[in-house]
Enzyme design. Structure first.
Site: not given
Ligand code: S3P
Length: 455
Positions: A40, A44, A112, A186, A341, A368, A372
């Site tokens: 994450s 960013r 995602g 989220s 996760d 996901k 899962r």
């Molecule tokens: C993430 C947020 C989570 C997580 C994903 C990474 C992120 O998803 O499951 O692996 O980096 O913001 P959600 O925000 O959709 O729950």
């Protein structure tokens, strides 16, 4: 038996099969290891680096497939990013609102986070046109959760199924600020909105039903954006338009990757493993809370703060004693976003617990990288586990011994690695098909597995 015979990775033209044959005499996990950079935070750092003025230097970036997707998308829009092959990655920022219209479709691969966060940035680039897509998994994942708030801001986005699925096309606009009440906790939704807000005049606020990971808020502040947090209401506001200035970012080890070793150490007799330099941001430590509820022996050593994120070394020791090493527990509510996760590997932990573990309020798991809930239940049940699917979670009755068999990652990185840990505890040979998926978040997983296995 030599360790290399225990774990073998066979590569075919397209897929890898990971074969694990634990010795009959058993094995234990020992030593000190490091896990790759947080996924994450890596996304960013690349994105904010590209949007900032001046240079950003990133240490410890995750060199996995997902951050590579982010890097290639932003390179296609004019950011200069050095090769993702060393501990130091440099990003030449081009400034907010200055992304160049790409000459081809932007491909977020399996990620995602790349697609959803990027949509917020693209929608706020007036006069430019973008098309974004991803792999088969990502093209089946819901995008309305970010498309809807962006449309409320005046964003113009089109795609399949009422603009809910990628490929999506975006015509950048001058957006207006909104206060968005997100129906789901989220970080991807929250971050998409905050990133759009950087380029919007006024206050852009997002309120979520429970607090999701706050890496965006922390890093945006460090880059110079004005961010207001209201912990009472789980709200975050960005006051735009912002100016971001390039920074040095130090990415801590990913607790989501450390989770595999924490569970392995807690369920494999004789284990004593230290995972160094792990990010322990309180919005991410649900796995530690859950394993503590289950009675695992995990300690945080050498706690410190690195570049605005809390970090510690995590030591896990197998708890000697009679009976099961863990106790069943219930995991639900506000704890879920803090370990979302880690549910696949927690399911493995629960098969070693005394009693029935209940996981609820986790319907998000169905959308996901794979479903899962279904995939973990079917694959672990094939190995002998006792898991019942619930619409929003699972019921796992522990104490059923696992037996090696053929299982499949369903191209989901966290499933591949969770099954590998389950295989270490199983009797006989386990073959994990499509194990190459691990490279999305943990390219060195098999190498570390070989390193820590001792007989
Ligand atoms: C993430 C947020 C989570 C997580 C994903 C990474 C992120 O998803 O499951 O692996 O980096 O913001 P959600 O925000 O959709 O729950």
């Amino acid at each position: 038996m030599a360790v290399t015979q225990v774990i073998t990775l066979n590569q075919s033209e397209y897929h890898h099969h990971l074969t694990i044959i634990p010795p009959v005499s058993g094995l234990s996990l020992r030593g000190r290891i490091q896990v790759p950079g947080d996924k994450s935070i890596s996304h960013r750092a690349l994105m904010l680096g590209a949007l900032a003025e001046g240079e950003t230097v990133i240490h410890g970036l995750l060199l996995g497939e997902d951050p590579r997707s982010t890097a290639s998308c932003f390179q296609a829009m004019g950011a200069e990013i050095s090769a993702l092959n060393s501990d130091e990655v440099r990003v030449g920022g081009i400034g907010l609102g200055k992304l160049v219209e790409p000459v081809d479709v932007l491909n977020a691969g399996n990620s995602g986070t790349t697609l959803r966060l990027m949509l917020g940035i693209l929608a706020a680039h007036p006069g430019r046109f973008f098309t974004v897509t991803g792999d088969g998994s990502l093209r089946s994942r819901p995008m309305s959760r970010v498309v809807k708030p962006l449309q409320q801001m005046g964003g113009e986005i089109w795609g399949r199924k009422d603009s809910s699925l990628a490929p999506l096309s975006v015509r950048g606009q001058t957006l207006r600020p909104i206060h968005y009440q997100s129906p789901i906790a989220s970080a991807q939704v929250k971050s998409c909105i905050l990133l759009a807000g950087l380029m919007v005049e006024g206050k852009m606020t997002v309120t979520e039903p429970a607090l999701s990971r706050d890496h965006s808020e922390r890093m945006l502040r460090a880059f110079g954006a004005e961010i207001v947090i209201d912990p009472e209401t789980c709200s975050a506001t960005v006051i735009g338009p912002a100016t971001l200035r390039g920074q040095t970012v130090v990415v801590p080890g990913d607790i989501s990757s450390a989770a595999f070793w924490l569970v392995a150490g807690a369920i494999i007799p004789g284990s004593d493993l230290t995972i160094e330099n792990v990010g322990v941001n309180p919005t991410r430590t649900g796995i530690l809370e859950a394993l503590a509820l289950m009675g695992a022996d995990i300690t945080q050593e050498n706690p410190r703060e690195v570049a605005g994120e809390p970090v510690a070394d995590l030591r896990v020791r197998y708890r000697q004693g009679q009976g099961a090493p863990l106790q069943a527990c219930t995991i639900n509510g506000d704890l879920i976003p803090k370990l979302i996760d880690e549910v696949p590997i927690l399911a493995v932990a629960a098969t070693f617990a005394n009693g029935t573990t209940i996981i609820r309020d986790a319907a998000e798991l169905r959308v996901k990288e794979s479903d899962r809930i279904t995939v973990m239940a079917t694959q672990l049940n094939q190995m002998g586990a006792n898991i019942t699917e619930l619409p929003d979670g699972m019921e796992i009755t522990g104490g059923t011994p696992l037996t090696g068999t053929e299982v499949d990652s369903h191209t989901d990185h966290r499933i591949a690695m969770s099954l590998a840990i389950a295989a270490l505890t199983a009797k006989g040979t386990t073959t994990i098909h499509r194990a190459e998926a691990a490279a999305i978040s943990y390219p060195s997983f098999v190498a570390t597995l070989k390193q820590v296995v001792q007989q």
